[in-house]
Every structure is written in C-alpha cells, then in structure tokens.
Design an enzyme around this catalytic site. Sequence first.
Site, PDB file in Angstrom:
ATOM      1  N   LYS A  66      -4.488 -18.004  -2.715  1.00  0.00           N
ATOM      2  CA  LYS A  66      -3.174 -17.457  -2.345  1.00  0.00           C
ATOM      3  C   LYS A  66      -2.244 -18.576  -1.870  1.00  0.00           C
ATOM      4  O   LYS A  66      -1.070 -18.622  -2.246  1.00  0.00           O
ATOM      5  CB  LYS A  66      -3.335 -16.394  -1.239  1.00  0.00           C
ATOM      6  N   GLN A 110      -6.311 -11.528   5.939  1.00  0.00           N
ATOM      7  CA  GLN A 110      -7.396 -11.408   4.954  1.00  0.00           C
ATOM      8  C   GLN A 110      -8.514 -10.528   5.512  1.00  0.00           C
ATOM      9  O   GLN A 110      -9.015 -10.759   6.607  1.00  0.00           O
ATOM     10  CB  GLN A 110      -7.925 -12.819   4.613  1.00  0.00           C
ATOM     11  N   ASP A 133       1.040  -6.741   1.900  1.00  0.00           N
ATOM     12  CA  ASP A 133      -0.138  -6.076   1.331  1.00  0.00           C
ATOM     13  C   ASP A 133       0.116  -4.579   1.143  1.00  0.00           C
ATOM     14  O   ASP A 133      -0.642  -3.893   0.459  1.00  0.00           O
ATOM     15  CB  ASP A 133      -1.342  -6.253   2.280  1.00  0.00           C
TER      16      ASP A 133
END
Length: 301
Positions: A66, A110, A133
Amino acid sequence: MTPAQSYSATEPRMAAVIDGKALARTIGEDTARQAAALHERTGVLPTLAVVLVGEDPASQVYVRRKVKETKAAGMRSIEHRLDASIGEDELLALIASLNADPFVHGILVQLPLPRQIDATRVLDAIDPTKDVDGFHPVNVGRLSTGIGGLVPCTPLGCMRLLDTVVRDYRGLNAVVIGKSNIVGKPVAMLLLERECTVTVTHIATKGLPDIVRTADIVVAAAGSPRLVRGEWVKPGAVVIDVGITRVMDEDGKERLVGDCAFDELGHAAAVTPVPGGVGPMTIACLLANTVQAAKRAAALG
Ligand code: NAD
C-alpha cells in the site's frame, strides 16, 4: 449484458477473462492524474496514513504494498508502525491525532489487530470522512441508504470489474456468496443500488448450488477454495471470484486459489482469475478513495 440466455451445449463459448491487473493499472493512472491535478490546483497533496500494529507477516506485506503504490501514484504516505503490546488507549490517541491533522486525508488501520485491542472501537474512532476503507458505521449507513460516502475497497473493485462487462444491471439476478462486513454485505448493497435482484448466501444457506444456478452475476467471497463448480453456474453468467486461499501444491509450492473452479467456467460470459482479478483492484480503489477524501477536504478549504 442482458440476463443470461438459454445456452445450447452445441455452441461452445469461451468465457472472457476479466483482467484485474490491467484495470487496476488504468485506475491507478487515473488516480495519479487526479492527485497531481488537485495538488497543482489547490496545493493539497492526497495523503494516506497507514497504521500497522504488530508483526503479522501478511499484514506487513499488505502495508508495504500500500505504501509503495501510494508513493507511485505521486501521493504522500505516512506509516505508523506500533508494537504488538500497545494499549487500546494509545492507539485511539494516535487515531485522534490523525483525525485532527488537516494534512492527512485517509486513515487505514491494517487488520487484524492484536487481541487486547477492540478493532470495532478503533475503526469507529476514525473520522468517517477519512475512513478510506469504508468500514465506519457512518459510511456503512451511507452505502445502505444509497447516499454516497466512502465505499469499501474490495466491493468497489468488484463493481469496477463488473462494469467492464455488464452494461445494464437492472433486473439481473445477483448471488453473493459470503456475508462479511468487508466484502459480502457491501457488494450486495452496491448490486442492489444498481437494481439487481440480490440474494446473499452464507455458510448456513441451504441448497447453494441451485441458488447460484439462478444468477446472472455471481460474486464469491467465502474463502472456500473451488467451492463454486462449473455445473452451478448458468451459461452466460458473470463470475467475480473474491476468494483467496493459500494452498500447498503436491510439490510443496504455495499457490493462491479462488472460491471458483476457474477451469470449469468456460461457459460463463466472463470470469475473474485468481490471482490477477479482484486482488489488484483493492489497493487501486483504496488510492481512489484517498483522492476522493482529499478532494472533499480541499473543497471544504
Ligand atoms: P469472512 O471469513 O469474513 O466471511 C466469509 C463468508 O463466507 C461468511 O459469511 C461465511 O458464512 C461464508 N461462507 C464460508 N464458507 C461458505 C460456504 N462453504 N458456503 C457458503 N458460504 C460460505 O471472509 P471475507 O473477509 O469476506 O473474505 C472472503 C474471501 O475473500 C477470503 O478468501 C479472503 O481472503 C478474500 N478477500 C480478498 C480480498 C482481495 O482480493 N483484495 C479482500 C478481502 C477478502
């Protein structure tokens, strides 16, 4: 695409393979262009803050990827790597500081988080306008009421893949396998928004093969290798395989397997491969979400 038509076995068809890598590259280039234009016009450089807690090897790989792709798109990446023993309060304090930082547009924590930390509390603490997200209840609510907001990356990637082969979604039967908050439910919401007739199935669903046989669109997100067999899939259907499971070959080599028996789907209209289908789309959509969040912040001054 129109609803799958009747199929004669004497007319062999070759399913188109939807190339997720190529589409992700195109989206990435478009995102980079948008980021550069925003920076030039307003001075705002889209910035993604990634928070990694602990040493989980898979999470480290995802975060590295990422960060690399954020930078490759000409955007700013900030990394916070925290010890696995960190307390929930300390993590919440970091989230609060990222929420308050006007130079941060996207925040990604994460998952999974260590056991002593309540992941729901942490995700709920992220400012919904920075929740790239799309897991915050505000964004979940926006998605289910169809009023826009930040959409979870993998489901968004599924829709972008479908958009390459489906012209008119109205009235199509879509079957989603899996009801997770990360994939199954948001994909179902997005398909519903396009006016598909959506059936969401899960581990307790009875008669799954017959349900899948009704589908013009199948989205498989169960994490169960080769669950969806060729004989379950209607000729002319479009199949999006989200599942990724690592399995060991007979020769001891690790490989990634999807939820669908790809080799049995020649009669489908189009299928995504694993790897190279949904996988590459997730990060591409994450960066697109970050630029969307940065544009919104720039518009608000
Ligand atoms: P999850 O474990 O949270 O949910 C799985 C869902 O599938 C559950 O709702 C469960 O009821 C259902 N299910 C499991 N086995 C089933 C079966 N035999 N029949 C019917 N339903 C069944 O998983 P998730 O986070 O939604 O991920 C699903 C899969 O997608 C995994 O393989 C995961 O690795 C993959 N995934 C890929 C990406 C990506 O490509 N970027 C992103 C997220 C998840």
